[in-house]
Design a protein around this motif. Structure first.
Motif, PDB file in Angstrom:
ATOM      1  N   TRP A   9      89.437  52.334  53.933  1.00 55.58           N
ATOM      2  CA  TRP A   9      90.055  51.510  54.960  1.00 55.58           C
ATOM      3  C   TRP A   9      89.809  50.014  54.758  1.00 55.58           C
ATOM      4  CZ3 TRP A   9      87.172  48.067  57.574  1.00 55.58           C
ATOM      5  CH2 TRP A   9      85.795  48.306  57.715  1.00 55.58           C
ATOM      6  N   LEU A  10      88.722  49.644  54.105  1.00 55.94           N
ATOM      7  CA  LEU A  10      88.426  48.223  53.933  1.00 55.94           C
ATOM      8  C   LEU A  10      89.523  47.515  53.153  1.00 55.94           C
ATOM      9  CD1 LEU A  10      86.349  45.989  54.496  1.00 55.94           C
ATOM     10  CD2 LEU A  10      85.223  46.616  52.342  1.00 55.94           C
ATOM     11  N   THR A  11      90.222  48.259  52.286  1.00 60.35           N
ATOM     12  CA  THR A  11      91.299  47.635  51.520  1.00 60.35           C
ATOM     13  C   THR A  11      92.501  47.288  52.403  1.00 60.35           C
ATOM     14  OG1 THR A  11      92.287  49.761  50.880  1.00 60.35           O
ATOM     15  CG2 THR A  11      90.584  48.851  49.435  1.00 60.35           C
ATOM     16  N   ASP A  12      92.594  47.874  53.594  1.00 60.68           N
ATOM     17  CA  ASP A  12      93.649  47.477  54.537  1.00 60.68           C
ATOM     18  C   ASP A  12      93.446  46.028  54.984  1.00 60.68           C
ATOM     19  OD1 ASP A  12      94.559  50.074  54.356  1.00 60.68           O
ATOM     20  OD2 ASP A  12      93.695  50.712  56.266  1.00 60.68           O
ATOM     21  N   TYR A  13      92.198  45.638  55.104  1.00 56.43           N
ATOM     22  CA  TYR A  13      91.877  44.281  55.534  1.00 56.43           C
ATOM     23  C   TYR A  13      91.717  43.318  54.358  1.00 56.43           C
ATOM     24  CZ  TYR A  13      91.139  45.951  60.269  1.00 56.43           C
ATOM     25  OH  TYR A  13      91.332  46.494  61.522  1.00 56.43           O
ATOM     26  N   ILE A  14      91.204  43.839  53.236  1.00 54.76           N
ATOM     27  CA  ILE A  14      90.968  42.989  52.068  1.00 54.76           C
ATOM     28  C   ILE A  14      91.694  43.640  50.887  1.00 54.76           C
ATOM     29  CG2 ILE A  14      89.230  41.800  50.679  1.00 54.76           C
ATOM     30  CD1 ILE A  14      87.202  42.357  52.870  1.00 54.76           C
ATOM     31  N   PRO A  15      93.013  43.457  50.785  1.00 56.52           N
ATOM     32  CA  PRO A  15      93.779  44.107  49.717  1.00 56.52           C
ATOM     33  C   PRO A  15      93.348  43.673  48.325  1.00 56.52           C
ATOM     34  CG  PRO A  15      95.167  42.617  51.014  1.00 56.52           C
ATOM     35  CD  PRO A  15      93.870  42.729  51.729  1.00 56.52           C
ATOM     36  N   GLY A  16      92.698  42.527  48.233  1.00 51.29           N
ATOM     37  CA  GLY A  16      92.185  42.092  46.938  1.00 51.29           C
ATOM     38  C   GLY A  16      91.180  43.067  46.355  1.00 51.29           C
ATOM     39  N   LEU A  17      90.514  43.826  47.202  1.00 57.69           N
ATOM     40  CA  LEU A  17      89.575  44.832  46.699  1.00 57.69           C
ATOM     41  C   LEU A  17      90.304  45.927  45.933  1.00 57.69           C
ATOM     42  CD1 LEU A  17      87.133  45.259  49.730  1.00 57.69           C
ATOM     43  CD2 LEU A  17      86.602  44.249  47.498  1.00 57.69           C
ATOM     44  N   ALA A  18      91.445  46.362  46.438  1.00 56.50           N
ATOM     45  CA  ALA A  18      92.222  47.390  45.738  1.00 56.50           C
ATOM     46  C   ALA A  18      92.703  46.868  44.391  1.00 56.50           C
ATOM     47  CB  ALA A  18      93.403  47.830  46.596  1.00 56.50           C
ATOM     48  N   THR A  19      93.138  45.625  44.367  1.00 53.34           N
ATOM     49  CA  THR A  19      93.582  45.016  43.109  1.00 53.34           C
ATOM     50  C   THR A  19      92.429  44.938  42.123  1.00 53.34           C
ATOM     51  OG1 THR A  19      95.221  43.701  44.310  1.00 53.34           O
ATOM     52  CG2 THR A  19      94.629  42.977  42.087  1.00 53.34           C
ATOM     53  N   LEU A  20      91.254  44.557  42.618  1.00 56.12           N
ATOM     54  CA  LEU A  20      90.073  44.465  41.767  1.00 56.12           C
ATOM     55  C   LEU A  20      89.659  45.840  41.255  1.00 56.12           C
ATOM     56  CD1 LEU A  20      87.880  42.534  40.661  1.00 56.12           C
ATOM     57  CD2 LEU A  20      86.547  43.037  42.728  1.00 56.12           C
ATOM     58  N   ASP A  21      89.676  46.840  42.133  1.00 51.62           N
ATOM     59  CA  ASP A  21      89.336  48.207  41.718  1.00 51.62           C
ATOM     60  C   ASP A  21      90.250  48.668  40.589  1.00 51.62           C
ATOM     61  OD1 ASP A  21      87.319  48.427  43.606  1.00 51.62           O
ATOM     62  OD2 ASP A  21      88.589  49.399  45.096  1.00 51.62           O
ATOM     63  N   GLU A  22      91.529  48.406  40.737  1.00 52.55           N
ATOM     64  CA  GLU A  22      92.494  48.849  39.723  1.00 52.55           C
ATOM     65  C   GLU A  22      92.280  48.135  38.394  1.00 52.55           C
ATOM     66  OE1 GLU A  22      96.269  48.152  41.481  1.00 52.55           O
ATOM     67  OE2 GLU A  22      96.224  49.961  42.731  1.00 52.55           O
ATOM     68  N   SER A  23      91.831  46.900  38.455  1.00 54.59           N
ATOM     69  CA  SER A  23      91.684  46.122  37.224  1.00 54.59           C
ATOM     70  C   SER A  23      90.400  46.449  36.469  1.00 54.59           C
ATOM     71  CB  SER A  23      91.718  44.622  37.541  1.00 54.59           C
ATOM     72  OG  SER A  23      90.552  44.223  38.268  1.00 54.59           O
ATOM     73  N   GLN A  24      89.351  46.899  37.194  1.00 58.65           N
ATOM     74  CA  GLN A  24      88.075  47.081  36.506  1.00 58.65           C
ATOM     75  C   GLN A  24      87.574  48.521  36.457  1.00 58.65           C
ATOM     76  OE1 GLN A  24      85.163  44.644  38.480  1.00 58.65           O
ATOM     77  NE2 GLN A  24      85.101  45.873  40.343  1.00 58.65           N
ATOM     78  N   MET A  25      88.074  49.392  37.307  1.00 56.65           N
ATOM     79  CA  MET A  25      87.621  50.776  37.313  1.00 56.65           C
ATOM     80  C   MET A  25      88.483  51.640  36.396  1.00 56.65           C
ATOM     81  SD  MET A  25      85.029  51.169  39.391  1.00 56.65           S
ATOM     82  CE  MET A  25      84.209  50.323  40.749  1.00 56.65           C
ATOM     83  N   PRO A  26      87.878  52.426  35.507  1.00 50.99           N
ATOM     84  CA  PRO A  26      88.678  53.333  34.689  1.00 50.99           C
ATOM     85  C   PRO A  26      89.393  54.361  35.562  1.00 50.99           C
ATOM     86  CG  PRO A  26      86.428  53.145  33.837  1.00 50.99           C
ATOM     87  CD  PRO A  26      86.436  52.506  35.185  1.00 50.99           C
ATOM     88  N   VAL A  27      90.619  54.702  35.198  1.00 51.70           N
ATOM     89  CA  VAL A  27      91.279  55.799  35.901  1.00 51.70           C
ATOM     90  C   VAL A  27      90.583  57.093  35.481  1.00 51.70           C
ATOM     91  CG1 VAL A  27      93.476  54.599  36.101  1.00 51.70           C
ATOM     92  CG2 VAL A  27      93.030  56.010  34.092  1.00 51.70           C
ATOM     93  N   ILE A  28      90.587  58.054  36.359  1.00 48.37           N
ATOM     94  CA  ILE A  28      89.780  59.257  36.167  1.00 48.37           C
ATOM     95  C   ILE A  28      90.125  60.001  34.878  1.00 48.37           C
ATOM     96  CG2 ILE A  28      89.253  61.521  37.133  1.00 48.37           C
ATOM     97  CD1 ILE A  28      87.831  59.213  38.522  1.00 48.37           C
ATOM     98  N   CYS A  29      91.393  60.008  34.491  1.00 53.28           N
ATOM     99  CA  CYS A  29      91.780  60.760  33.303  1.00 53.28           C
ATOM    100  C   CYS A  29      91.196  60.174  32.013  1.00 53.28           C
ATOM    101  CB  CYS A  29      93.299  60.848  33.198  1.00 53.28           C
ATOM    102  SG  CYS A  29      94.129  59.261  32.956  1.00 53.28           S
ATOM    103  N   GLU A  30      90.770  58.922  32.050  1.00 55.97           N
ATOM    104  CA  GLU A  30      90.242  58.298  30.839  1.00 55.97           C
ATOM    105  C   GLU A  30      88.891  58.878  30.433  1.00 55.97           C
ATOM    106  OE1 GLU A  30      91.785  53.910  30.162  1.00 55.97           O
ATOM    107  OE2 GLU A  30      90.757  54.071  32.099  1.00 55.97           O
ATOM    108  N   TYR A  31      88.122  59.365  31.390  1.00 52.08           N
ATOM    109  CA  TYR A  31      86.800  59.891  31.055  1.00 52.08           C
ATOM    110  C   TYR A  31      86.890  61.082  30.104  1.00 52.08           C
ATOM    111  CZ  TYR A  31      85.031  56.826  34.694  1.00 52.08           C
ATOM    112  OH  TYR A  31      84.709  55.722  35.444  1.00 52.08           O
ATOM    113  N   GLU A  32      87.869  61.941  30.335  1.00 50.59           N
ATOM    114  CA  GLU A  32      88.030  63.094  29.449  1.00 50.59           C
ATOM    115  C   GLU A  32      88.461  62.643  28.057  1.00 50.59           C
ATOM    116  OE1 GLU A  32      89.651  67.665  29.610  1.00 50.59           O
ATOM    117  OE2 GLU A  32      90.412  66.208  31.066  1.00 50.59           O
ATOM    118  N   LYS A  33      89.283  61.615  27.993  1.00 45.06           N
ATOM    119  CA  LYS A  33      89.711  61.081  26.708  1.00 45.06           C
ATOM    120  C   LYS A  33      88.517  60.546  25.924  1.00 45.06           C
ATOM    121  CE  LYS A  33      91.670  57.061  26.669  1.00 45.06           C
ATOM    122  NZ  LYS A  33      92.648  55.965  26.861  1.00 45.06           N
TER     123      LYS A  33
END
Length: 243
Positions: free
Chosen positions: A130-154
């Protein structure tokens, strides 16, 4: 990453106290291995006390904050681990992968030096707490720095993904830990314990909106369902790779 935590590690040992329930989940995932490598080890949170642990941490400031009872720490990065092949039974990395300069190289190094399980605690960037509803920059930051889950198996081969619900009274002040305590995000000292807030810059308008909604009761009305929860799936995941 080392230079970053030389700066933001000021209040780290006070704000980022390990939560016993999260520790239990991590230790259970590690399995029976006797020797453990902890990469991006910080001040030593979540290191098991009943095994032989070797810690790797790039920030000198964080190493200096480790207690006398913590495992010995080597100043090095995940991408170049100073160990022979198959040196450890298991390895762990807790809320650190998003800071690695070359995530694929770091994973390759983890696999090289580990005979058995690798346990990672990370965040699924597809999640929207829910915090990303107030601070959408957090979602953008998460997408830019967090690996997507499927990458771990790769990177690591077959993996098991376990959701890690966060207790409402979690003692570890990572980014989304205060999901049932929204007023905590208005405290600059508490925000200082999360690297994400350091990365975002000025969020005064976003915080003013959150403050107003808390004060008027809008926040409670909007998120009434989660107030009844004892634990919340904020998007944190245990990634377990078995050799």
């Amino acid at each position: 990453m080392g230079e970053l935590y030389d700066t933001i590690g000021i209040n780290y040992e006070n704000l980022r106290r390990p939560d016993e329930r999260i520790a239990s989940a991590i230790h259970n995932a590690l399995g029976p291995g006797e020797t453990v490598l902890n990469v991006g080890a910080g001040t030593g949170s979540y290191e098991p006390s009943d095994r032989k642990v070797t810690a790797v941490e790039p920030s000198r400031e964080m190493i200096l904050k480790r207690s006398d009872f913590a495992a010995p720490a080597i100043q090095a990065s995940a991408e170049v681990l100073p160990f022979d092949d198959n040196s450890f039974d298991t390895a762990m990395a807790v809320l650190t992968v998003h800071h690695w300069q070359d995530k694929e190289a770091g994973m390759r190094e983890l696999r090289r030096v580990t005979r058995g399980r690798i346990v990672l605690l990370s965040f699924d960037p597809a999640s929207r707490p829910w915090l990303t509803d107030y601070i959408p920059g957090l979602a953008t930051l998460d997408e830019s720095q967090m690996p997507v889950i499927c990458e771990y198996e790769k990177w690591l081969g077959p993996v098991e993904i376990r959701p890690l619900p966060i207790p409402h009274d979690c003692t570890d002040g990572f980014l989304y830990a205060y999901w049932r305590r929204p007023e905590a995000y208005l405290d600059s000292r508490i925000r200082s314990g999360s690297s994400s807030f350091w990365a975002l810059g000025d969020i005064s308008k976003e915080l003013a909106r959150l403050s107003k909604d808390i004060e008027t009761g809008i926040w409670v009305q909007r998120y009434a369902e989660i107030l009844a929860l004892q634990a919340y799936d904020a998007g944190y995941r245990l990634i377990i790779a078995k050799n």
